[in-house]
Each structure stands twice: as structure tokens, then as C-alpha cells.
Motif scaffolding. Structure first.
Motif, PDB file in Angstrom:
ATOM      1  N   VAL A  98      52.890  30.191  35.268  1.00 44.28           N
ATOM      2  CA  VAL A  98      52.176  29.611  36.410  1.00 44.28           C
ATOM      3  C   VAL A  98      50.702  29.783  36.089  1.00 44.28           C
ATOM      4  CG1 VAL A  98      51.664  29.769  38.877  1.00 44.28           C
ATOM      5  CG2 VAL A  98      54.003  30.170  38.072  1.00 44.28           C
ATOM      6  N   THR A 101      45.867  30.327  39.708  1.00 44.40           N
ATOM      7  CA  THR A 101      45.942  29.638  40.995  1.00 44.40           C
ATOM      8  C   THR A 101      45.264  30.499  42.052  1.00 44.40           C
ATOM      9  OG1 THR A 101      48.091  28.721  40.335  1.00 44.40           O
ATOM     10  CG2 THR A 101      47.554  28.660  42.686  1.00 44.40           C
ATOM     11  N   ASP A 102      44.473  29.861  42.897  1.00 41.29           N
ATOM     12  CA  ASP A 102      43.802  30.583  43.977  1.00 41.29           C
ATOM     13  C   ASP A 102      44.755  30.794  45.149  1.00 41.29           C
ATOM     14  OD1 ASP A 102      41.317  30.757  42.672  1.00 41.29           O
ATOM     15  OD2 ASP A 102      40.754  28.757  43.347  1.00 41.29           O
ATOM     16  N   ARG A 108      42.952  35.339  42.903  1.00 39.52           N
ATOM     17  CA  ARG A 108      43.416  34.352  41.932  1.00 39.52           C
ATOM     18  C   ARG A 108      44.496  35.022  41.086  1.00 39.52           C
ATOM     19  NH1 ARG A 108      41.809  29.497  40.030  1.00 39.52           N
ATOM     20  NH2 ARG A 108      41.679  29.083  37.806  1.00 39.52           N
ATOM     21  N   CYS A 110      48.166  34.499  38.293  1.00 38.26           N
ATOM     22  CA  CYS A 110      48.976  33.676  37.404  1.00 38.26           C
ATOM     23  C   CYS A 110      50.213  34.474  37.027  1.00 38.26           C
ATOM     24  CB  CYS A 110      48.204  33.237  36.169  1.00 38.26           C
ATOM     25  SG  CYS A 110      47.855  34.560  35.028  1.00 38.26           S
TER      26      CYS A 110
END
Length: 128
Positions: A98, A101-102, A108, A110
Motif C-alpha cells: 500500500v 497514504t495520508d 501518513r 504505508c
């Protein structure tokens, strides 16, 4: 937010993705004495798990993009910079499952996979 959330390399959050959040919440409340705080989010309810007054994890339904996956606990490790850490993961032969991503009002994250196949999430928390 305590120093654990800010310490690079520290395990800072546990998260259960499950097919039955209601049953999971009842089970873990009884087993560990955790309290739960539901937080409505877009398309689902996320439940923050607390040990005493401290938020230590979350419980959520398995998201559509992970449909068919077995219920499982995942761990988050704090890093100073998710994006910089992603570059290092790739250089060392890991994969990004993944991308960074915020998470609004949180930070944030991942999801990565090491060269042997194990997965773990990395997160940089938004300063409070």
C-alpha cells in the motif's frame, strides 16, 4: 501524544481487520479489559482500542480492497519519514503493498513486505 508515537523504530499501534468487528470488540473487551471508542469514518466505523486512558490500537472491518483476506492483527512502526523509508525498503529488496497514504488528522502510512514475505505498516504521525 506520548513519545512512543514519535520514536523512530518503535511499535506504536496494533490494528485488527476483521469480518465481524462487533464480535471482535466484545471478545477483546472481555479478554483484555479494553475500552472502545467508535469513530464514524467514510463508509465504515473505526474503533479505537484503549488500555486505560491510552489509545493502543484499532478494530475495523476488512476493507473492500482486501476482500477475501483472513481476519488478522497488523502492527505499525513509527518512522521519521514514510516516503524516505519507502525508498530504503525498495533498495533493500522489499515491496510496497500500500503506497504512502495520508490518514486525516493522524499521519501518513504505508504497508510494506520484507524480502522474506512478512508484512508490516510504517507510519509518520502528524505532530499534535
Amino acid at each position: 501524544m506520548d513519545n512512543l508515537f514519535q520514536q523512530h523504530g518503535a511499535f506504536s499501534w496494533g490494528e485488527l481487520m476483521t469480518t465481524d468487528p462487533t464480535a471482535a470488540k466484545e471478545f477483546y473487551q472481555k479478554v483484555f479489559g479494553w475500552t472502545m471508542e467508535d469513530m464514524p469514518m467514510e463508509g465504515m466505523t473505526y474503533t479505537v482500542v484503549k488500555a486505560g486512558e491510552r489509545s493502543v490500537g484499532g478494530i475495523m472491518p476488512i476493507p473492500p480492497q482486501a476482500k477475501g483476506e483472513s481476519p488478522a492483527w497488523g502492527n505499525y512502526v513509527t518512522v521519521e519519514d514514510v516516503d524516505a523509508s519507502v525508498k530504503l525498503v525498495k533498495e533493500l529488496g522489499g515491496k510496497i503493498l500500500v503506497p504512502p497514504t495520508d490518514i486525516p488528522d493522524t499521519g501518513r502510512f504505508c504497508l510494506i513486505q520484507d524480502p522474506q514475505g512478512a508484512t508490516i505498516s510504517m507510519i509518520t504521525y502528524t505532530p499534535m
